[in-house]
Design an enzyme around this catalytic site. Structure first.
Site, mmCIF file in Angstrom:
data_model
loop_
_atom_site.group_PDB
_atom_site.id
_atom_site.type_symbol
_atom_site.label_atom_id
_atom_site.label_comp_id
_atom_site.label_asym_id
_atom_site.label_seq_id
_atom_site.Cartn_x
_atom_site.Cartn_y
_atom_site.Cartn_z
ATOM 1 N N LEU A 130 56.162 32.521 43.787
ATOM 2 C CA LEU A 130 56.581 34.082 44.090
ATOM 3 C C LEU A 130 56.235 34.495 42.715
ATOM 4 C CD1 LEU A 130 57.087 36.752 46.013
ATOM 5 C CD2 LEU A 130 58.508 37.202 44.982
ATOM 6 N N LYS A 146 49.837 27.460 44.094
ATOM 7 C CA LYS A 146 48.779 26.350 44.109
ATOM 8 C C LYS A 146 48.861 25.944 45.526
ATOM 9 C CE LYS A 146 45.621 25.298 41.085
ATOM 10 N NZ LYS A 146 44.578 26.518 41.536
ATOM 11 N N GLY A 147 49.809 25.565 45.987
ATOM 12 C CA GLY A 147 49.908 24.127 47.464
ATOM 13 C C GLY A 147 49.700 25.993 48.846
ATOM 14 N N ALA A 172 31.392 32.336 37.950
ATOM 15 C CA ALA A 172 30.836 32.854 38.269
ATOM 16 C C ALA A 172 29.059 31.756 38.242
ATOM 17 C CB ALA A 172 29.874 33.653 37.255
ATOM 18 N N THR A 188 42.309 35.926 40.451
ATOM 19 C CA THR A 188 44.088 34.834 40.330
ATOM 20 C C THR A 188 43.466 34.706 42.038
ATOM 21 O OG1 THR A 188 45.201 35.915 39.436
ATOM 22 C CG2 THR A 188 46.670 35.208 41.330
ATOM 23 N N ALA A 189 43.658 32.846 42.325
ATOM 24 C CA ALA A 189 43.690 32.159 43.574
ATOM 25 C C ALA A 189 42.652 32.113 43.829
ATOM 26 C CB ALA A 189 44.482 32.658 44.359
ATOM 27 N N ALA A 190 41.302 31.853 43.115
ATOM 28 C CA ALA A 190 39.672 32.044 43.402
ATOM 29 C C ALA A 190 39.622 30.247 43.279
ATOM 30 C CB ALA A 190 38.618 32.569 42.092
ATOM 31 N N GLY A 191 40.204 29.718 42.468
ATOM 32 C CA GLY A 191 40.027 27.887 42.575
ATOM 33 C C GLY A 191 39.994 27.493 44.588
ATOM 34 N N ASP A 192 41.918 28.451 44.032
ATOM 35 C CA ASP A 192 42.547 27.857 45.487
ATOM 36 C C ASP A 192 41.921 28.518 46.674
ATOM 37 O OD1 ASP A 192 44.622 26.975 44.220
ATOM 38 O OD2 ASP A 192 45.666 28.710 43.568
#
Length: 311
Positions: free
Chosen positions: A11, A39-40, A229, A255-259
């Site tokens: 969370l 991440k998972g 970018a 946040t979470a862009a890589g995921d």
């Protein structure tokens, strides 16, 4: 094709602020929110929203946060039939986001730290997958076990080596594709002071990316380096090289862009896309993610990704 994600769910406790605090500094923020993440879980949701049959293997606690975490995954269509509940708190991530969309994150693993071995049902699910997605927010022994099971079954293993750390040879030996950002690559390769390798110029960033890729492709068959970018870079042990740009968007929260990128890349590869179009598709998913606040709720659908990737 089924994508199995073995990883964490947290969370996210998110505070927005004009600027990220420096060590020892206290800053006043704008807003606070609680957002399901990890991440998972993020990568499982990203894959499900992008059109995959996604199964998540992970752990939640027996605290009030667990219901919110399960509901978030289920709402996205992620299969939770093998999600385990362990005594104690669920994982939590403390996230600060500044006005430029940059973030800093501290993770308290909670139940994720107790995901220490796979059951026979877990192993069977992994062996029947088309792609296995892994990260490093659960015990490393579990990551290695999952990758080993997948390799024995001929399942493609994608490892997002985050949070950044050095990796044992036994894990690299059963990894088909390694996905890292620049900082993660530098830490993986053992550079103590990665900040000294950074440059503000685009040409220097490209040279750095190719230098890192050259070193990492000695470790695994295929490597993807994400550069925000600047897009994504790719190489493989057959000598292939590729750079794919990211669509230009206005960033709100990274946040979470890589995921988003990793989940979409797994889906694209499972659909049979060649690496160039697959990376373009994944970059589009990452670009959509940064235009929205939060983690799980910012992940794009198949139609959204396809629409942006086509431009």
């Amino acid at each position: 094709m089924k994508i199995v994600v073995v990883g964490s769910t947290n969370l996210d406790l998110v505070a927005t602020t004009p600027a990220l605090p420096r060590p020892g500094e206290t800053v006043l923020g704008h807003r606070f929110s609680t957002v399901p993440g990890g991440k998972g879980a993020n990568q499982a949701i990203a894959a499900a929203r992008a059109g995959a049959d996604a199964l998540f293997l992970g752990a939640v606690g027996d605290d009030p946060f667990a219901d919110q975490l399960r509901a978030n995954l289920a709402e996205a269509g992620v299969d939770l039939s093998l999600l385990r509940i362990v005594p104690g708190p669920s994982g939590v991530a403390l996230i600060a986001v500044d006005d430029d969309g940059e973030n800093s994150i501290v993770v308290a693993p909670g139940a994720n730290a107790h995901f220490t071995e796979l059951t026979e049902e877990d192993r069977s699910a992994i062996a029947s997958a088309g792609v296995l997605l892994l990260q490093l927010e659960i015990p490393l022994a579990t990551v290695i076990e999952a990758a080993t099971v997948a390799r024995a079954a001929g399942v493609q293993v994608l490892l997002n080596a985050a949070p950044a750390q050095s990796l044992p040879a036994e894990l690299l030996a059963v990894t088909d594709m390694l996905i890292v950002n620049t900082l993660e690559a530098e830490i993986l390769l053992g550079y103590a002071d990665s900040s000294s390798r950074r440059s503000p110029s685009a040409s220097a960033r490209g040279m750095l990316a190719y230098g890192l890729l050259e070193e990492m492709r000695r470790l695994v068959p295929k490597v993807v380096l994400t550069a925000g970018a600047d897009g994504a870079y790719y190489t493989d042990q057959k000598g292939g090289w590729l750079h794919v740009p990211t669509p230009r968007v206005e960033a709100v929260d990274t946040t979470a862009a890589g995921d988003a990128f990793v989940g979409a890349l797994a889906v694209a590869l499972s659909m049979g896309k060649q690496i160039g179009p697959a990376l373009s598709w994944a970059c589009a998913a990452g670009a959509i993610c940064v235009t929205r606040a939060g983690a799980g709720g910012s992940l794009a659908t198949f139609a959204e990704i396809d629409g942006l990737a086509a431009h």
